[in-house]
Design a protein around this motif. Structure first.
Motif, PDB file in Angstrom:
ATOM      1  N   TYR A  45       0.815  -1.215   0.000  1.00 34.99           N
ATOM      2  CA  TYR A  45       0.000   0.000   0.000  1.00 34.99           C
ATOM      3  C   TYR A  45       0.850   1.266   0.000  1.00 34.99           C
ATOM      4  CZ  TYR A  45      -4.341  -2.546   0.864  1.00 34.99           C
ATOM      5  OH  TYR A  45      -5.433  -3.366   0.740  1.00 34.99           O
ATOM      6  N   VAL A  46       0.406   2.242  -0.765  1.00 36.73           N
ATOM      7  CA  VAL A  46       0.937   3.595  -0.678  1.00 36.73           C
ATOM      8  C   VAL A  46       0.117   4.393   0.332  1.00 36.73           C
ATOM      9  CG1 VAL A  46       1.406   5.722  -1.955  1.00 36.73           C
ATOM     10  CG2 VAL A  46       1.715   3.512  -3.079  1.00 36.73           C
ATOM     11  N   THR A  47      -1.199   4.201   0.311  1.00 35.88           N
ATOM     12  CA  THR A  47      -2.118   4.894   1.214  1.00 35.88           C
ATOM     13  C   THR A  47      -3.132   3.899   1.761  1.00 35.88           C
ATOM     14  OG1 THR A  47      -1.937   6.945  -0.063  1.00 35.88           O
ATOM     15  CG2 THR A  47      -3.840   6.735   1.399  1.00 35.88           C
ATOM     16  N   VAL A  48      -3.300   3.885   3.066  1.00 44.36           N
ATOM     17  CA  VAL A  48      -4.341   3.079   3.697  1.00 44.36           C
ATOM     18  C   VAL A  48      -5.433   4.050   4.141  1.00 44.36           C
ATOM     19  CG1 VAL A  48      -4.917   1.452   5.520  1.00 44.36           C
ATOM     20  CG2 VAL A  48      -2.633   1.401   4.473  1.00 44.36           C
ATOM     21  N   ALA A  49      -6.622   3.888   3.584  1.00 44.89           N
ATOM     22  CA  ALA A  49      -7.733   4.812   3.828  1.00 44.89           C
ATOM     23  C   ALA A  49      -8.573   4.330   5.003  1.00 44.89           C
ATOM     24  CB  ALA A  49      -8.575   4.957   2.564  1.00 44.89           C
ATOM     25  N   SER A  50      -7.951   4.261   6.178  1.00 48.33           N
ATOM     26  CA  SER A  50      -8.602   3.663   7.352  1.00 48.33           C
ATOM     27  C   SER A  50      -9.876   4.404   7.730  1.00 48.33           C
ATOM     28  CB  SER A  50      -7.638   3.660   8.538  1.00 48.33           C
ATOM     29  OG  SER A  50      -6.443   3.014   8.220  1.00 48.33           O
ATOM     30  N   GLU A  51      -9.784   5.721   7.877  1.00 52.06           N
ATOM     31  CA  GLU A  51     -10.945   6.488   8.315  1.00 52.06           C
ATOM     32  C   GLU A  51     -12.078   6.397   7.304  1.00 52.06           C
ATOM     33  OE1 GLU A  51     -12.081  11.123   9.527  1.00 52.06           O
ATOM     34  OE2 GLU A  51      -9.979  10.481   9.402  1.00 52.06           O
ATOM     35  N   HIS A  52     -11.728   6.552   6.033  1.00 47.87           N
ATOM     36  CA  HIS A  52     -12.731   6.444   4.972  1.00 47.87           C
ATOM     37  C   HIS A  52     -13.410   5.076   5.012  1.00 47.87           C
ATOM     38  CE1 HIS A  52     -14.395   6.556   0.849  1.00 47.87           C
ATOM     39  NE2 HIS A  52     -13.954   5.309   0.778  1.00 47.87           N
ATOM     40  N   ALA A  53     -12.621   3.999   5.105  1.00 45.31           N
ATOM     41  CA  ALA A  53     -13.168   2.641   5.061  1.00 45.31           C
ATOM     42  C   ALA A  53     -14.083   2.380   6.253  1.00 45.31           C
ATOM     43  CB  ALA A  53     -12.031   1.625   5.021  1.00 45.31           C
ATOM     44  N   ARG A  54     -13.687   2.855   7.429  1.00 45.94           N
ATOM     45  CA  ARG A  54     -14.528   2.623   8.612  1.00 45.94           C
ATOM     46  C   ARG A  54     -15.841   3.404   8.518  1.00 45.94           C
ATOM     47  NH1 ARG A  54      -9.232   2.380  11.771  1.00 45.94           N
ATOM     48  NH2 ARG A  54      -9.111   0.176  12.388  1.00 45.94           N
ATOM     49  N   GLU A  55     -15.786   4.613   7.995  1.00 44.28           N
ATOM     50  CA  GLU A  55     -17.016   5.385   7.813  1.00 44.28           C
ATOM     51  C   GLU A  55     -17.959   4.679   6.844  1.00 44.28           C
ATOM     52  OE1 GLU A  55     -15.764   9.201   6.504  1.00 44.28           O
ATOM     53  OE2 GLU A  55     -15.113   9.873   8.495  1.00 44.28           O
ATOM     54  N   ARG A  56     -17.406   4.168   5.748  1.00 46.97           N
ATOM     55  CA  ARG A  56     -18.247   3.476   4.763  1.00 46.97           C
ATOM     56  C   ARG A  56     -18.801   2.173   5.335  1.00 46.97           C
ATOM     57  NH1 ARG A  56     -17.739   7.751   3.603  1.00 46.97           N
ATOM     58  NH2 ARG A  56     -17.268   8.765   1.633  1.00 46.97           N
ATOM     59  N   ALA A  57     -18.029   1.519   6.181  1.00 45.33           N
ATOM     60  CA  ALA A  57     -18.509   0.280   6.795  1.00 45.33           C
ATOM     61  C   ALA A  57     -19.705   0.554   7.715  1.00 45.33           C
ATOM     62  CB  ALA A  57     -17.381  -0.393   7.571  1.00 45.33           C
ATOM     63  N   LEU A  58     -19.636   1.651   8.459  1.00 45.34           N
ATOM     64  CA  LEU A  58     -20.776   2.026   9.307  1.00 45.34           C
ATOM     65  C   LEU A  58     -22.007   2.332   8.457  1.00 45.34           C
ATOM     66  CD1 LEU A  58     -18.997   4.281  11.953  1.00 45.34           C
ATOM     67  CD2 LEU A  58     -20.189   2.112  12.409  1.00 45.34           C
ATOM     68  N   GLU A  59     -21.797   3.035   7.343  1.00 43.79           N
ATOM     69  CA  GLU A  59     -22.914   3.312   6.435  1.00 43.79           C
ATOM     70  C   GLU A  59     -23.495   2.016   5.883  1.00 43.79           C
ATOM     71  OE1 GLU A  59     -21.397   5.896   3.443  1.00 43.79           O
ATOM     72  OE2 GLU A  59     -21.056   7.571   4.827  1.00 43.79           O
ATOM     73  N   GLY A 123      -7.856   1.252   0.423  1.00 42.11           N
ATOM     74  CA  GLY A 123      -6.558   1.894   0.238  1.00 42.11           C
ATOM     75  C   GLY A 123      -6.121   1.894  -1.202  1.00 42.11           C
ATOM     76  N   LYS A 124      -4.977   2.552  -1.439  1.00 42.90           N
ATOM     77  CA  LYS A 124      -4.377   2.664  -2.770  1.00 42.90           C
ATOM     78  C   LYS A 124      -3.067   1.883  -2.779  1.00 42.90           C
ATOM     79  CE  LYS A 124      -6.195   4.783  -5.339  1.00 42.90           C
ATOM     80  NZ  LYS A 124      -6.024   6.201  -5.693  1.00 42.90           N
ATOM     81  N   THR A 125      -2.872   1.074  -3.817  1.00 44.56           N
ATOM     82  CA  THR A 125      -1.757   0.138  -3.831  1.00 44.56           C
ATOM     83  C   THR A 125      -0.602   0.613  -4.702  1.00 44.56           C
ATOM     84  OG1 THR A 125      -2.834  -1.106  -5.604  1.00 44.56           O
ATOM     85  CG2 THR A 125      -3.215  -1.844  -3.323  1.00 44.56           C
ATOM     86  N   ASN A 126       0.570   0.086  -4.388  1.00 46.97           N
ATOM     87  CA  ASN A 126       1.818   0.553  -4.972  1.00 46.97           C
ATOM     88  C   ASN A 126       1.947   0.183  -6.448  1.00 46.97           C
ATOM     89  OD1 ASN A 126       4.260   1.905  -4.766  1.00 46.97           O
ATOM     90  ND2 ASN A 126       5.399   0.099  -4.087  1.00 46.97           N
ATOM     91  N   ALA A 127       2.627   1.065  -7.186  1.00 46.58           N
ATOM     92  CA  ALA A 127       2.899   0.870  -8.614  1.00 46.58           C
ATOM     93  C   ALA A 127       4.151   1.665  -8.962  1.00 46.58           C
ATOM     94  CB  ALA A 127       1.716   1.369  -9.457  1.00 46.58           C
ATOM     95  N   PRO A 128       4.877   1.260  -9.997  1.00 50.02           N
ATOM     96  CA  PRO A 128       5.991   2.092 -10.463  1.00 50.02           C
ATOM     97  C   PRO A 128       5.455   3.395 -11.032  1.00 50.02           C
ATOM     98  CG  PRO A 128       5.532   0.368 -12.043  1.00 50.02           C
ATOM     99  CD  PRO A 128       4.676   0.081 -10.841  1.00 50.02           C
ATOM    100  N   GLU A 129       6.295   4.398 -11.119  1.00 51.74           N
ATOM    101  CA  GLU A 129       5.876   5.705 -11.598  1.00 51.74           C
ATOM    102  C   GLU A 129       5.117   5.594 -12.915  1.00 51.74           C
ATOM    103  OE1 GLU A 129       9.562   6.395  -9.061  1.00 51.74           O
ATOM    104  OE2 GLU A 129       8.943   4.939 -10.574  1.00 51.74           O
TER     105      GLU A 129
END
Length: 487
Positions: A45-59, A123-129
């Motif tokens: 992962y480059v970015t883990v969207a923890s807060e976003h994912a938990r909010e969507r899970a509650l929804e 989250g967003k996953t890693n990739a070369p440029e």
């Protein structure tokens, strides 16, 4: 129970969430905990969207409690490749240091369809440029490893997505494929990778709506099972008014294709497409996997594929020239939109491999492109000749086992060096032609996964899924994959 949840097929998670045996918050929390435990080692992962994912899970839970109609992926965590899978409000880096703090201001059409079906972006996953290499490594966060050997690369350019799925850090993941970028990491990470027909999944690209045809750039998925891929495909397909290449909705039921028989099919097998060197251990493992088709009633014949060019000439006249021109186009678009100049003041934000491609691409002329498309035509006609007599074409996905992270530019097939950008990838010819293709796990060699590539006839996405399901029935891979993961 947590491990069973983390490695369960996405379709089973969705089923459990709908029938109330699983809670979306518990599912999301389990995957976030797995990421916290494992991603320092794998670097998916480059970015883990923890807060976003938990909010969507509650929804998602509130929707279930209210008795609302929910989509087929309701509550299921999905990882997105950090390249063109924009999700508004979430950091989006293109795998590039110059965009380390960039946040997407819109949501890609195919991401919106996943979310409309209930999937939760985790989250967003890693990739070369800008996806410019067949391995996953960049100056921003470094290499992504295959979870079967942390010293070896996950493959690219969707390596982060493949590694996340393989290691239980996402239920399924999205990827993009311009030269094999879904199928390569699928092979390196022991998961299923599907590249559908060009245009099947819409790809709204701006400011250039037409840049995805040379080579054919497809959106695809990386999953643990074939059914997961079919389910995701059903959600993502269909025309889009802003994508001039998007295909009409045929009403295909991709999950239904999994239950069809290959009895009586004629399957063509090429060990090298006539131009690649393939390691003996890879060839042996793929040829062993071919028996699955015969056990399902199909006939497998070895065929000779003849593109009419030696490898170096073929690669130079198609893959290299087209990818160089694409890189130059991407660089121009980035400079116009974001003011980032990769060959000038921002040169240090990307590696020399990307700068060299941009510079070479600026020298490609319209006459050069015309010549490249003539060679593409030869590739296309040869593949179509195969399908005049066969229902499916099978090859190894890659020539070699996963490559070491410290030797990504030194690729050898049984000790002999090959082109590190193209010489070990039996994937890119099918980005010249647009045929649907998948990489399916064929087995392991010394604990490392090997992929087998299945190529379908033009617009034959259902055929690829039918054949993939036949292999999965005879040679299920989930338990073998889990048992070979590095602890």
């Amino acid at each position: 129970m947590t491990n069973e949840l983390l490695f369960a097929p996405a379709w089973r998670l969705a089923e459990g969430i709908r029938d109330g045996t699983l809670e979306p918050t518990a599912v999301v929390d389990a995957f976030l905990e797995r990421i916290a435990d494992r991603d320092d080692a794998v670097n998916a992962y480059v970015t883990v969207a923890s807060e976003h994912a938990r909010e969507r899970a509650l929804e998602a839970e509130r929707a279930l409690e209210a008795g609302e109609d929910v989509g087929p992926l309701h509550g299921v965590p999905v990882a997105l490749k950090d390249l063109t899978a924009f999700r508004a409000g979430i950091r989006h880096t293109f795998g590039c240091r110059a965009f380390e703090d960039h946040v997407a201001d819109h949501t890609a059409a195919f991401v919106q369809r996943l979310e409309d079906a209930g999937a939760i972006v985790i989250g967003k996953t890693n990739a070369p440029e800008f996806g410019h290499r067949p391995v996953t490594d960049n100056l921003l966060v470094g290499p992504t490893s295959t979870p079967f050997d942390l010293d070896r690369n996950a493959g690219g350019s969707s390596g982060g997505s493949a590694a996340a799925v393989a290691d239980g850090m996402a239920a399924f993941a999205q990827g993009g494929d311009a030269a094999g970028s879904v199928r390569i990491p699928a092979a390196c990470c022991g998961v299923y990778g599907l590249k559908p027909s060009f245009g099947r999944i819409p790809n709204v690209s701006r400011p250039n709506a037409f840049q995805n045809q040379s080579p054919f750039i497809d959106k695809g998925v990386l999953t643990r099972t074939v059914r997961d891929a079919a389910l995701a495909l059903e959600v993502m397909v269909g025309p889009h008014p802003r994508d001039p290449f998007s295909l009409p909705d045929t009403g295909a039921a991709y999950q239904a294709a999994l239950d069809r028989s290959v009895d009586g099919w004629r399957i063509a097998y090429s060990s090298d497409l006539g131009v690649f060197s393939v390691a003996a251990v890879v060839r042996e493992r793929v040829e062993d996997a071919l028996e699955a088709f015969e056990r399902e009633g199909a006939t497998v014949d070895r065929v000779d594929v003849a593109f009419g060019y030696e490898f170096d000439d073929l690669a130079a006249r198609t893959r290299y020239g087209l990818m160089q021109a694409l890189s130059a186009t991407i660089a121009e678009n980035v400079e116009r939109r974001h003011g980032v100049a990769f060959l000038e003041r921002d040169a240090e934000s990307v590696p020399s491999t990307f700068r060299d491609r941009i510079a070479a691409g600026r020298e490609v002329s319209a006459v050069d492109l015309g010549g490249m498309n003539r060679v593409r035509t030869a590739i296309y006609d040869e593949i179509q000749d195969v399908f005049d007599g066969y229902d499916l074409l099978v090859t190894p996905t890659l020539s070699v086992l996963p490559i070491h992270n410290d030797s990504l530019e030194d690729v050898r097939v049984d000790g002999t060096p090959v082109d590190p950008q193209a010489g070990w990838l039996l994937t890119w010819p099918f980005n010249m032609t647009g045929h649907p293709a998948a990489s399916i796990p064929a087995g392991f060699v010394d604990g490392l996964p090997v992929g087998m590539q299945l190529v379908g006839p033009r617009f034959g996405d259902e055929a690829v899924l039918t054949a993939s399901a036949a292999v999965e029935r005879r040679r299920p891979w989930l338990e073998a994959a889990r048992s070979n993961l590095v602890d």
